[in-house]
Scaffold this motif. Sequence first.
Motif, PDB file in Angstrom:
ATOM      1  N   GLY A  45       0.832  -1.003   0.218  1.00 33.37           N
ATOM      2  CA  GLY A  45       0.313   0.185  -0.126  1.00 33.37           C
ATOM      3  C   GLY A  45       0.757   1.034  -0.266  1.00 33.37           C
ATOM      4  O   GLY A  45       0.456   2.497  -0.283  1.00 33.37           O
ATOM      5  N   GLY A  46       2.333   0.898  -0.165  1.00 29.76           N
ATOM      6  CA  GLY A  46       3.346   2.295  -0.459  1.00 29.76           C
ATOM      7  C   GLY A  46       3.796   2.847  -1.160  1.00 29.76           C
ATOM      8  O   GLY A  46       3.121   1.981  -2.929  1.00 29.76           O
ATOM      9  N   ASP A  50       8.540   4.235  -1.482  1.00 27.65           N
ATOM     10  CA  ASP A  50       8.242   4.236   0.139  1.00 27.65           C
ATOM     11  C   ASP A  50       8.725   2.211   0.825  1.00 27.65           C
ATOM     12  O   ASP A  50       8.958   1.932   1.361  1.00 27.65           O
ATOM     13  N   GLU A  51       8.658   1.534  -0.146  1.00 33.28           N
ATOM     14  CA  GLU A  51       8.118   0.444  -0.076  1.00 33.28           C
ATOM     15  C   GLU A  51      10.176  -0.118  -0.337  1.00 33.28           C
ATOM     16  O   GLU A  51      10.485  -0.953   0.577  1.00 33.28           O
ATOM     17  N   TYR A  52      10.273   0.643  -1.743  1.00 35.29           N
ATOM     18  CA  TYR A  52      12.773   0.595  -2.168  1.00 35.29           C
ATOM     19  C   TYR A  52      12.784   0.531  -0.340  1.00 35.29           C
ATOM     20  O   TYR A  52      13.716  -0.186  -0.117  1.00 35.29           O
ATOM     21  N   ILE A  53      12.384   1.390  -0.129  1.00 37.25           N
ATOM     22  CA  ILE A  53      13.432   1.593   1.797  1.00 37.25           C
ATOM     23  C   ILE A  53      12.798   1.068   2.656  1.00 37.25           C
ATOM     24  O   ILE A  53      13.730   0.445   3.153  1.00 37.25           O
ATOM     25  N   ALA A  54      11.426   0.384   2.575  1.00 43.73           N
ATOM     26  CA  ALA A  54      11.589  -0.075   4.094  1.00 43.73           C
ATOM     27  C   ALA A  54      12.032  -2.168   3.418  1.00 43.73           C
ATOM     28  O   ALA A  54      12.775  -1.855   4.380  1.00 43.73           O
ATOM     29  N   THR A  55      12.148  -2.275   2.592  1.00 42.46           N
ATOM     30  CA  THR A  55      13.309  -3.729   2.058  1.00 42.46           C
ATOM     31  C   THR A  55      14.287  -3.193   1.980  1.00 42.46           C
ATOM     32  O   THR A  55      15.362  -3.937   2.991  1.00 42.46           O
ATOM     33  N   PRO A  84       7.945   9.069   6.309  1.00 37.18           N
ATOM     34  CA  PRO A  84       6.775   8.180   6.771  1.00 37.18           C
ATOM     35  C   PRO A  84       5.951   7.177   6.235  1.00 37.18           C
ATOM     36  O   PRO A  84       5.403   6.289   6.788  1.00 37.18           O
ATOM     37  N   GLY A  85       5.435   7.062   5.372  1.00 34.24           N
ATOM     38  CA  GLY A  85       5.154   6.491   4.181  1.00 34.24           C
ATOM     39  C   GLY A  85       6.442   4.604   4.688  1.00 34.24           C
ATOM     40  O   GLY A  85       5.201   3.679   4.628  1.00 34.24           O
ATOM     41  N   ALA A  86       7.440   5.436   4.095  1.00 34.35           N
ATOM     42  CA  ALA A  86       7.858   3.877   4.291  1.00 34.35           C
ATOM     43  C   ALA A  86       8.065   3.752   6.005  1.00 34.35           C
ATOM     44  O   ALA A  86       8.188   2.205   5.522  1.00 34.35           O
ATOM     45  N   LYS A  87       8.226   4.115   7.066  1.00 32.03           N
ATOM     46  CA  LYS A  87       8.224   3.388   8.232  1.00 32.03           C
ATOM     47  C   LYS A  87       7.100   2.681   8.464  1.00 32.03           C
ATOM     48  O   LYS A  87       6.847   1.453   8.790  1.00 32.03           O
ATOM     49  N   ALA A  88       5.083   2.841   7.749  1.00 32.98           N
ATOM     50  CA  ALA A  88       4.414   1.487   7.680  1.00 32.98           C
ATOM     51  C   ALA A  88       4.121   0.270   6.787  1.00 32.98           C
ATOM     52  O   ALA A  88       3.724  -0.057   7.440  1.00 32.98           O
ATOM     53  N   VAL A  89       5.575   1.054   5.600  1.00 38.16           N
ATOM     54  CA  VAL A  89       5.306  -0.378   5.077  1.00 38.16           C
ATOM     55  C   VAL A  89       6.337  -0.620   5.957  1.00 38.16           C
ATOM     56  O   VAL A  89       6.154  -2.490   5.609  1.00 38.16           O
ATOM     57  N   LYS A  92       4.609  -3.848   8.038  1.00 33.95           N
ATOM     58  CA  LYS A  92       4.032  -4.985   7.135  1.00 33.95           C
ATOM     59  C   LYS A  92       4.733  -6.141   7.137  1.00 33.95           C
ATOM     60  O   LYS A  92       4.676  -6.737   7.017  1.00 33.95           O
ATOM     61  N   LEU A  93       5.892  -4.960   6.296  1.00 35.11           N
ATOM     62  CA  LEU A  93       7.221  -5.884   5.193  1.00 35.11           C
ATOM     63  C   LEU A  93       7.819  -6.871   7.287  1.00 35.11           C
ATOM     64  O   LEU A  93       7.773  -8.338   6.627  1.00 35.11           O
ATOM     65  N   ARG A  94       8.267  -6.241   7.364  1.00 38.83           N
ATOM     66  CA  ARG A  94       9.020  -6.956   8.769  1.00 38.83           C
ATOM     67  C   ARG A  94       7.374  -8.050   9.382  1.00 38.83           C
ATOM     68  O   ARG A  94       8.459  -9.155   8.998  1.00 38.83           O
ATOM     69  N   LYS A  95       6.729  -7.911   9.120  1.00 41.51           N
ATOM     70  CA  LYS A  95       5.925  -8.932   9.572  1.00 41.51           C
ATOM     71  C   LYS A  95       5.768 -10.310   8.839  1.00 41.51           C
ATOM     72  O   LYS A  95       5.754 -11.391   9.394  1.00 41.51           O
ATOM     73  N   ALA A  96       5.812  -9.475   7.679  1.00 45.13           N
ATOM     74  CA  ALA A  96       5.935 -10.854   6.644  1.00 45.13           C
ATOM     75  C   ALA A  96       6.849 -11.674   6.595  1.00 45.13           C
ATOM     76  O   ALA A  96       6.268 -12.864   6.612  1.00 45.13           O
ATOM     77  N   VAL A  97       8.162 -10.619   6.651  1.00 43.01           N
ATOM     78  CA  VAL A  97       8.993 -11.085   6.753  1.00 43.01           C
ATOM     79  C   VAL A  97       9.250 -12.858   7.881  1.00 43.01           C
ATOM     80  O   VAL A  97      10.085 -13.548   7.961  1.00 43.01           O
TER      81      VAL A  97
END
Length: 438
Positions: A45-46, A50-55, A84-89, A92-97
């Motif tokens: 949802g980012g 944002d999703e790149y940064i979170a990854t 801030p959007g990256a932190k929310a992603v 979610k990503l951390r939980k999925a991993v």
Amino acid sequence: MGISTYYQEQYQPSADYPQFSQEQKELINAVLTLGYNTDTGVKYGGSPEDEYIATQILVWLIAHKQLGTQYENQIVSEFTVNSPGAKAVFTKLRKAVMDYRTIPSFACEDSKYASSHTYELKYNAQTGKYETTLTDSNGVLSEFSFSQPGVSFARTGNQLKISSEKTSFSTVSGEKKLPSSIAGVVKGASRYWLNEHYQNVVTFEVGGEPLPVKAYFGLEVKAGDLKIVKTSEDGKVSGLPFHISGSGVEKDVSTGLDGTVQTNNLPAGTYTVTEKTPGQYVQPQSQRVTVSPGKTSVAAFHNTLKKFRAELRKTDSAAGTAQGDSTLDGAVYGLYQNGALLDTYTTANGGKFTTRYYPCGSGYTMREISPSEGYLLDETVYPIGAEPGNFTLENNSIPLTVTEDSVMGSIAITKHTDQPAEGGGSDQIEQPEQGAQF
């Protein structure tokens, strides 16, 4: 990862990656599989950035062994202060991993250990099936699907209801339902690159199907054995039929030459054992037997023959009771079966006798051998009616009434009258009288 780098600059492969632990490598591969790449696009949802940064943050945390430490939140906050959007992603990503390799708590990752994760199904008489319900305390049941031929799986929240009409099972396997946006798995070893002027990066290639996450467990219907032991009054114990009913089992068995029959591997539970008794025996009551896992339960049955006795009463065919000097006592009767004499009995106490008990059967008759004084021989053959189907009890009495004809004699009567002699005088001559009535 699909984000442009200054590829003109020379990156040097890091010596760190080969030295990562197997757990680190698996986590990094999970991040790269579940995280952002240009082939699969955004998943959480980012925005792509944002999703790149979170990854990338998650890869760094794993590589530098900061994942799960007291510094993790501080590092993530610093890297996402302007995103801030990256932190929310990231959350979610951390939980999925972290959940990627997590399987339901009642299962195991390797099928060879399924025997230590085996669960008993018990018979439900209302549904006619063997059932159990498993609870997943890891909270990931919704991500898995389980299957096995002949077994039904129904998921409600963290509970998995299992039902089947079967009593034996192979290992149950389940597989995690991965998001359709995952293109595949990381091919080969990921490469970790360093550059002193630009960010360090990880490169990888995605191909094939997503690496499955599987879970295994076993099912069983615990079993025991049931032995039927047969004895009989007449010694006949082989070939006698029984029916076993209960715990979803309907089974017919017959005793062997020694009067026993054993049924193995019956699901543990309560059974009703009923003998299909031949007609010559009293029907024994059915027995309820509890079969316990790993044990042999015994049901013992004894067959008792149905028996009869004849209660004979002799009467005068004309008067009912003896006439004159004749008597109903002293007549001798024979009890026969199929024409063969078994025993003789003599009437007494007013023309009566009661036989001993005999096994019920066909062909029983009663016939007079010698009459009592004052009566004619009765040559009638009287069927007794002792067929087994006529009775349900062990001892039965059959009344039998027979009639006798008296020996009849004749009486001659001559009537005389006194007539005077011819020529007169006082002499009298007896003369037969005709027409006298008596």
